[in-house]
Design a protein around this motif. Structure first.
Motif, PDB file in Angstrom:
ATOM      1  N   VAL A 144      43.873   0.438  -8.152  1.00  0.00           N
ATOM      2  CA  VAL A 144      43.108   1.569  -8.087  1.00  0.00           C
ATOM      3  C   VAL A 144      43.930   2.710  -7.569  1.00  0.00           C
ATOM      4  CG1 VAL A 144      41.233   2.995  -6.960  1.00  0.00           C
ATOM      5  CG2 VAL A 144      40.945   0.232  -8.015  1.00  0.00           C
ATOM      6  N   ALA A 145      44.298   3.628  -8.027  1.00  0.00           N
ATOM      7  CA  ALA A 145      45.315   4.904  -7.450  1.00  0.00           C
ATOM      8  C   ALA A 145      44.575   5.724  -6.933  1.00  0.00           C
ATOM      9  CB  ALA A 145      46.374   5.057  -8.767  1.00  0.00           C
ATOM     10  N   GLY A 152      38.650   9.453  -9.908  1.00  0.00           N
ATOM     11  CA  GLY A 152      38.147  10.432 -10.124  1.00  0.00           C
ATOM     12  C   GLY A 152      38.623  11.077 -11.556  1.00  0.00           C
ATOM     13  N   ARG A 153      39.462   9.830 -12.201  1.00  0.00           N
ATOM     14  CA  ARG A 153      39.565  10.057 -13.876  1.00  0.00           C
ATOM     15  C   ARG A 153      39.249   8.849 -14.479  1.00  0.00           C
ATOM     16  NH1 ARG A 153      45.355  12.857 -14.063  1.00  0.00           N
ATOM     17  NH2 ARG A 153      45.814  11.210 -12.602  1.00  0.00           N
ATOM     18  N   CYS A 154      38.324   7.845 -14.102  1.00  0.00           N
ATOM     19  CA  CYS A 154      37.812   6.796 -14.687  1.00  0.00           C
ATOM     20  C   CYS A 154      36.458   6.527 -14.652  1.00  0.00           C
ATOM     21  CB  CYS A 154      38.634   5.567 -13.988  1.00  0.00           C
ATOM     22  SG  CYS A 154      38.277   4.042 -14.266  1.00  0.00           S
ATOM     23  N   ASP A 155      35.840   6.193 -15.915  1.00  0.00           N
ATOM     24  CA  ASP A 155      34.359   5.905 -15.778  1.00  0.00           C
ATOM     25  C   ASP A 155      34.297   4.486 -15.598  1.00  0.00           C
ATOM     26  OD1 ASP A 155      33.938   8.662 -16.779  1.00  0.00           O
ATOM     27  OD2 ASP A 155      34.225   7.881 -18.560  1.00  0.00           O
ATOM     28  N   TYR A 156      34.340   4.063 -14.293  1.00  0.00           N
ATOM     29  CA  TYR A 156      34.671   2.766 -14.202  1.00  0.00           C
ATOM     30  C   TYR A 156      33.343   1.778 -14.220  1.00  0.00           C
ATOM     31  CZ  TYR A 156      32.972   3.598  -9.272  1.00  0.00           C
ATOM     32  OH  TYR A 156      32.281   4.133  -8.117  1.00  0.00           O
ATOM     33  N   LYS A 157      32.065   2.589 -14.089  1.00  0.00           N
ATOM     34  CA  LYS A 157      31.069   1.695 -14.340  1.00  0.00           C
ATOM     35  C   LYS A 157      30.739   1.419 -16.024  1.00  0.00           C
ATOM     36  CE  LYS A 157      29.230   2.723  -9.885  1.00  0.00           C
ATOM     37  NZ  LYS A 157      28.203   3.413  -8.798  1.00  0.00           N
ATOM     38  N   LYS A 158      31.395   2.247 -16.503  1.00  0.00           N
ATOM     39  CA  LYS A 158      30.847   2.264 -18.134  1.00  0.00           C
ATOM     40  C   LYS A 158      32.225   1.177 -18.661  1.00  0.00           C
ATOM     41  CE  LYS A 158      31.622   5.424 -21.158  1.00  0.00           C
ATOM     42  NZ  LYS A 158      31.596   6.857 -21.508  1.00  0.00           N
ATOM     43  N   ASP A 159      33.318   1.277 -18.089  1.00  0.00           N
ATOM     44  CA  ASP A 159      34.475   0.959 -19.233  1.00  0.00           C
ATOM     45  C   ASP A 159      34.939  -0.400 -18.583  1.00  0.00           C
ATOM     46  OD1 ASP A 159      34.514   3.205 -20.661  1.00  0.00           O
ATOM     47  OD2 ASP A 159      35.866   4.347 -19.789  1.00  0.00           O
ATOM     48  N   PHE A 160      34.454  -0.981 -17.712  1.00  0.00           N
ATOM     49  CA  PHE A 160      34.902  -2.348 -17.392  1.00  0.00           C
ATOM     50  C   PHE A 160      33.865  -3.473 -17.680  1.00  0.00           C
ATOM     51  CE2 PHE A 160      38.040  -0.045 -15.097  1.00  0.00           C
ATOM     52  CZ  PHE A 160      39.183  -0.743 -15.182  1.00  0.00           C
ATOM     53  N   SER A 220      37.305  -5.214   0.367  1.00  0.00           N
ATOM     54  CA  SER A 220      37.753  -6.353  -0.543  1.00  0.00           C
ATOM     55  C   SER A 220      38.979  -6.490  -1.075  1.00  0.00           C
ATOM     56  CB  SER A 220      36.603  -6.556  -1.330  1.00  0.00           C
ATOM     57  OG  SER A 220      35.299  -6.844  -0.801  1.00  0.00           O
ATOM     58  N   VAL A 221      39.909  -5.469  -0.997  1.00  0.00           N
ATOM     59  CA  VAL A 221      41.084  -5.239  -1.405  1.00  0.00           C
ATOM     60  C   VAL A 221      42.254  -6.195  -1.351  1.00  0.00           C
ATOM     61  CG1 VAL A 221      42.431  -3.705  -0.148  1.00  0.00           C
ATOM     62  CG2 VAL A 221      42.889  -3.401  -2.316  1.00  0.00           C
ATOM     63  N   ILE A 226      36.981  -0.573  -5.595  1.00  0.00           N
ATOM     64  CA  ILE A 226      37.630  -1.655  -5.276  1.00  0.00           C
ATOM     65  C   ILE A 226      36.459  -2.734  -5.273  1.00  0.00           C
ATOM     66  CG2 ILE A 226      38.770  -2.956  -3.605  1.00  0.00           C
ATOM     67  CD1 ILE A 226      40.529  -0.387  -3.160  1.00  0.00           C
ATOM     68  N   GLU A 227      35.338  -2.265  -4.573  1.00  0.00           N
ATOM     69  CA  GLU A 227      34.169  -3.157  -4.163  1.00  0.00           C
ATOM     70  C   GLU A 227      33.699  -3.372  -5.599  1.00  0.00           C
ATOM     71  OE1 GLU A 227      34.005  -4.802  -1.637  1.00  0.00           O
ATOM     72  OE2 GLU A 227      35.077  -3.514  -0.285  1.00  0.00           O
ATOM     73  N   TYR A 228      33.618  -2.415  -6.360  1.00  0.00           N
ATOM     74  CA  TYR A 228      32.811  -2.637  -7.851  1.00  0.00           C
ATOM     75  C   TYR A 228      33.762  -3.806  -8.810  1.00  0.00           C
ATOM     76  CZ  TYR A 228      30.779  -1.569 -12.301  1.00  0.00           C
ATOM     77  OH  TYR A 228      30.240  -1.636 -13.506  1.00  0.00           O
ATOM     78  N   PHE A 229      34.968  -3.493  -8.682  1.00  0.00           N
ATOM     79  CA  PHE A 229      35.844  -4.404  -9.373  1.00  0.00           C
ATOM     80  C   PHE A 229      35.827  -5.681  -8.691  1.00  0.00           C
ATOM     81  CE2 PHE A 229      38.049  -0.046 -10.444  1.00  0.00           C
ATOM     82  CZ  PHE A 229      37.621  -0.022 -11.708  1.00  0.00           C
TER      83      PHE A 229
END
Lengths: 325, 325
Positions: free
Chosen positions: B121-122, B100-108, B171-172, B135-138
């Motif tokens: 992932v917290a 909820g506080r991470c634009d993960y699709k943009k910033d990794f 997958s974690v 998690i699955e995305y990462f």
């Protein structure tokens, strides 16, 4: 292995909390507490539900000059009575007598004439015969007794077994596990506690635990050993005690589920009397130098000197400890 | 109940120590560490045998203005590389991503283009589905992943079971028990750890533990859970972390028996970099206000405000906590 007694929600009626602030804390300020401090702590302990309050040592006046120390190194009957009167309360009064540093045949009244309820005999494990001689003497006088075997992290299991056997054959009421060096991990502490408990229970005696906080484990070790059946728990206000200090009473009272224990009274005392003590420069508590001696299973004397000198060269200090191992 | 793994003398090759100083400690100084500090800590961690170093958060730049925080709230790839280059070492690099506080699709970046090895992932326990999506995305990007379920002392056992089931189907790689409020006693922590371990082991996953020191139990809970088989252990230099702080790395390295862990390098860093931080006024560590919120199983936010305001009226603060329970 003994199993845990009770659980995190239950009240254990065998639990006795002992406040050792004046005695162990006195090692930080040469026992120079004001009468007001001691009187307020006494009242606080009663309100907090504390079961025993230790007033200090009964140190030999042949060996120590009374003018060199505060009065609680000697605990004269009249000094205790000046605080507690006849102690009209449910809380009992304890003092400590060190093997080899106490003129016990001279300095103790019969229990019937004293406001003291319990004498705690402190010794190293090789002094058990001397401790037992004192214990039998105090028992004859009518006192409750404990034997506090210090520096237990340096004793071997054979010595522990032998000491327990001797104490179980004596009149002692409570056998204390004392982690003087703050070297025990909870797993060590619980294994030792279970050994003590197995012996003590078959002889109708109780077991106590006295922690030091060198590895920041004083509270953890206290609640770990209590969970296996240790009943007598030493703690001090704000953890005040020699070096890294002891189990903090406020942590312990917050943990215990018996509604007789009251945290709030203690907090008032801490705010009004303990924090000013710290501000006046009385020093105790967890710090790296004590962690080193705890990890190395050593007497904290060098760490205490390091603290007293206000040193901050932790690396050099650590290397010096490894040098003279 | 699972039994203890190994003993106090043995080396457990599954143990991984994670340094979270910059990430959790960054919550104490707005992530404003100098590059020198971070670089020296990086070198120290390598010398100390630390397995993972967490550099900070990957926080959303939509939600947080980069000019309001130190760079380690965002962990830009180039900022990490400015410290570690290509990280030619055995130590892995971790960052944290908050649900909820991470634009993960943009910033990794894909792992193949990044020096980061692991994304943690917290989340709170009700956010597990959102965490699993991340998690699955990462995992797809090629990163090692953990799920750090925070505030576990407020979750009920049904939630825990359900969360573990969901994570075991994901997958974690590592499932973290996180005692955000520092409310767990060692008995609670070990019971929860055993629940996590039973689920994780059957799914081929590891379990981690992240402690807070509100009741001075961070180290005790860490070694208690590790004794039952928890492998990933979070710690920070001098316990630096939000509020009462975390498990102190120096206590943990002093405890672990694997000769790869080296205390001395860390001590040099503490003396040269951590103590000055304290002297500059960065505040963390055990204190009564955190003990209260820990005992009451509450978020430490009021205690943090009490600390920030420099208040010392512990009794009034305690009463106010009881008021608004």
């Amino acid at each position: 292995m003994t199993s845990r007694k009770g659980n995190l929600m239950s009240v254990r009626s065998d639990i006795k909390v002992l406040d050792a602030t004046i005695r162990d804390g006195g090692l930080c300020n040469n026992f120079e507490f004001t009468d007001e401090f001691v009187r307020e702590l006494y009242k606080t302990n009663i309100k907090s539900g504390v079961d025993y309050m230790e007033f200090g040592y009964k140190a030999s006046k042949e060996m120590f000059d009374e003018s060199d120390f505060g009065k609680w190194k000697f605990c004269n009957e009249e000094d205790i009575r000046a605080i507690v009167g006849d102690n009209v309360s449910d809380m009992k009064i304890a003092v400590m007598a060190d093997v080899g540093r106490c003129d016990y045949k001279k300095d103790f009244l019969p229990k019937s004439e004293s406001v003291i309820d319990m004498v705690r005999v402190a010794c190293y494990i090789h002094q058990i015969p001397a401790a037992i001689e004192m214990i039998e003497y105090f028992h004859e006088l009518g006192y409750e007794t404990t034997c506090n075997i210090m520096a237990i992290s340096q004793a071997n299991l054979q010595q522990v077994d032998e000491a327990l056997k001797m104490l179980c054959g004596s009149s002692v009421d409570v056998i204390y596990l004392v982690d003087s060096y703050g070297s025990l991990y909870p797993e060590n502490a619980s294994t030792l506690a279970q050994t003590y408990l197995a012996a003590a229970e078959s002889a109708g005696k109780q077991v106590g635990f006295h922690a030091h906080n060198n590895q920041n484990l004083a509270f953890a070790n206290t609640i770990e050993t209590l969970s296996y059946g240790v009943s007598y728990l030493d703690a001090t206000a704000l953890g005040m005690g020699r070096g890294a200090g002891n189990c903090a009473m406020e942590l312990l009272l917050g943990f215990l589920k018996n509604p007789k224990y009251n945290l709030y009274s203690l907090l008032s005392f801490i705010e009004k009397y303990m924090l000013p003590l710290k501000e006046q420069g009385v020093v105790w508590g967890f710090d790296l130098q004590y962690m080193f001696t705890g990890q190395l299973n050593r007497h904290p004397r060098e760490a205490m000197a390091f603290t007293a000198e206000g040193r901050k060269d932790y690396c050099d200090f650590y290397k010096s400890l490894l040098d003279n191992f």
